[in-house]
Design an enzyme around this catalytic site. Structure first.
Site, short mmCIF file in Angstrom:
data_model
loop_
_atom_site.label_atom_id
_atom_site.label_comp_id
_atom_site.label_asym_id
_atom_site.label_seq_id
_atom_site.Cartn_x
_atom_site.Cartn_y
_atom_site.Cartn_z
N CYS A 73 5.24 -16.57 17.04
CA CYS A 73 5.92 -17.60 17.25
C CYS A 73 6.44 -18.42 18.15
O CYS A 73 6.80 -18.00 19.36
CB CYS A 73 6.87 -17.82 16.30
SG CYS A 73 8.00 -18.97 16.01
N CYS A 81 15.03 -20.30 18.57
CA CYS A 81 14.95 -19.33 17.38
C CYS A 81 15.52 -17.75 17.17
O CYS A 81 15.61 -17.27 17.93
CB CYS A 81 14.57 -19.72 16.27
SG CYS A 81 14.60 -18.83 14.54
N CYS A 84 14.27 -13.70 14.92
CA CYS A 84 13.52 -13.16 14.96
C CYS A 84 13.78 -12.60 16.84
O CYS A 84 13.02 -12.79 17.38
CB CYS A 84 11.62 -13.04 15.07
SG CYS A 84 11.59 -13.49 13.05
N CYS A 165 8.14 -21.88 9.69
CA CYS A 165 8.86 -20.24 10.45
C CYS A 165 8.06 -18.89 10.05
O CYS A 165 6.90 -19.03 8.65
CB CYS A 165 9.63 -19.94 9.32
SG CYS A 165 10.64 -18.54 9.01
N TYR A 254 28.47 -0.61 -6.56
CA TYR A 254 27.91 -2.03 -6.02
C TYR A 254 26.29 -2.12 -6.70
O TYR A 254 25.66 -2.32 -5.67
CB TYR A 254 27.73 -1.86 -4.24
CG TYR A 254 29.38 -1.61 -3.45
CD1 TYR A 254 30.00 -2.24 -3.31
CD2 TYR A 254 29.14 0.00 -3.55
CE1 TYR A 254 31.15 -1.70 -2.76
CE2 TYR A 254 30.36 0.64 -2.73
CZ TYR A 254 30.96 -0.25 -2.30
OH TYR A 254 32.28 0.22 -1.85
N ASP A 331 25.25 1.63 -2.79
CA ASP A 331 24.55 0.08 -1.92
C ASP A 331 25.92 -0.65 -2.14
O ASP A 331 25.91 -1.69 -2.40
CB ASP A 331 23.66 0.00 -3.15
CG ASP A 331 22.46 -1.56 -2.60
OD1 ASP A 331 22.51 -1.06 -1.18
OD2 ASP A 331 22.40 -2.23 -3.14
N CYS A 358 21.69 -0.85 4.50
CA CYS A 358 21.43 -1.61 4.75
C CYS A 358 21.78 -2.19 6.62
O CYS A 358 21.55 -2.99 7.34
CB CYS A 358 21.43 -3.61 4.73
SG CYS A 358 23.81 -3.58 4.01
#
EC number: 2.1.1.-
Length: 403
Positions: A73, A81, A84, A165, A254, A331, A358
């Site tokens: 990219c 940006c 990423c 993107c 959750y 979660d 996460c």
């Protein structure tokens, strides 16, 4: 030596650390360097100065790692940006980067020596039938002062106008968003699994997603996994770890729109019991609609209040969820479950917990708490739900000592 913003120093970077950077040292100062790879010799430009450490970008590569590749990219890199942070790494290097971070965090916080392999999800397929790098089915473009849409720089409110993107889902890339100006502060886009991508003008607009053999209706602004294969992958991992049986009792904490509750309800059947706990009003509304035909009880509450409420005048607990329970799906948000919730789960009588995380640092801290209560980490699976970024999703199986 005191380093100041925009100073440049030559360093050899070490191992990756949580957050998308590698650790380096220069005359006693710790540098967290983005856009570098382990072992590289780079010129690092300081972007932030803090007490005891600085943040920096690798703006020149003196000795490159064999894992370095050209970023696909043109808007990726230093002072560009911030979305990423691993585009300069080969696919195998990205997977090993994430695995090493998870291993290090578990060792540091929980003193666990855990083998970690990050599993890839299936590739998105473009309109031409070929694999496509665009996996992100929800993209929020920020609009700058001149009305141009783009994405923000790392740890900044500054907007980088872009023309494309790369990781946006193919249907989102085809929307007329980036080729015009906007009067709004941001432009939200979504590509549901059951209809073409669109610009979200009403966050309450219903959309439908499919996963785990069920149909889930939620608001366009509601939470759903952004990789098109993530929801199914994570649900399969949870079911494999817990192996729920007919008649068992399950807590889905959750629970959101009901993905995991629906999956486990199919296995425990009408003789079993599933309770989903969710505090966000849109999540509760979605769960009630999506699970109406399944043997699932919806508890509108924070998990803390559902498990560990204040004691009443008589000194008795009035918890909305009471054990014993057989299985728990956990979660939590990025901050993790925390000591109070983990302690309540550990005392619930559950035979197993499947923890969907996460954030690997929060997971490691909660694993340490489980261990202090006599539990152990029996299995960990990691998934590359966010290619080209440092983020990784983990599903951990925790078992009590009696197992």
């Amino acid at each position: 030596m005191t380093l100041l913003e925009l100073d440049r120093v030559e360093v050899t970077v070490g191992a990756p650390a949580h957050g998308g950077h590698c650790v380096a040292r220069h005359e006693g100062m710790v540098l967290f360097v983005r856009h570098a790879l382990p072992g590289e010799r780079v010129i690092a430009e300081v972007t932030e100065v803090h007490r005891g450490y600085v943040r920096a970008d690798a703006v020149e590569i003196i000795e490159a790692s064999p894992d370095r590749v050209p970023a696909p990219c043109p808007w990726s890199g230093p002072n560009a940006c911030g979305g990423c942070d691993l585009q300069h790494a080969s696919t195998s290097a990205q997977l090993e980067w994430k695995a090493s971070v998870v291993r290090e965090l578990l060792a540091r916080f929980a003193q666990v020596d855990q083998a970690v392999r990050v599993e890839q999800l299936p590739s998105t397929v473009g309109a031409d039938g070929q694999p496509d790098a665009g996996w992100r089915t929800r993209v929020r473009y920020t609009v700058d002062a001149e009305g141009r849409p783009g994405l923000r720089k790392h740890r900044s409110h500054e907007v980088v106008p872009i023309e494309r993107c790369m990781i946006a889902y193919p249907g989102i890339r085809s929307l007329p968003v980036l080729n015009r100006t906007w009067s709004a502060d941001a432009v939200e886009t979504v590509a549901p699994s059951t209809e073409p991508a669109f610009v979200v003008t009403d966050p309450a607009r219903p959309i439908v997603e499919h996963a785990a053999g069920h149909e889930f209706t939620l608001s366009a602004g509601g939470f759903w996994q952004v990789h098109p294969y993530a929801a199914q992958t994570l649900a399969d991992a949870v079911i494999e770890q817990l192996a729920p049986k007919a008649g068992e009792t399950v807590w889905d904490l959750y629970g959101g729109a009901g993905l995991f509750a629906a999956a486990v309800a199919d296995h425990v059947g009408v003789t079993g019991q599933v309770a989903l706990v969710e505090s966000a009003p849109d999540g509760v509304a979605a769960a009630r609609q999506n699970l109406a035909k399944l043997p699932v009880r919806i508890v509108e509450s924070t998990v803390e209040r559902a498990l560990v409420p204040p004691r009443g005048r008589a000194g008795r607990s009035s918890a909305r969820l009471r054990g014993p329970v057989d299985l728990v799906v956990l979660d939590p948000p990025r901050t993790g479950a925390g000591k109070q919730v983990v302690t309540a789960i550990a005392a619930s009588g559950a035979r197993a917990v499947s923890y969907v995380a996460c954030d690997p640092a929060a997971l490691a801290r909660d694993v340490a708490t489980f261990q202090g209560l006599g539990w152990h980490l029996a299995q960990l699976r990691a998934f590359d739900c966010f290619p080209f970024t440092h983020h990784v999703e983990c599903v951990a199986l925790l078992l009590p000592a009696r197992s």
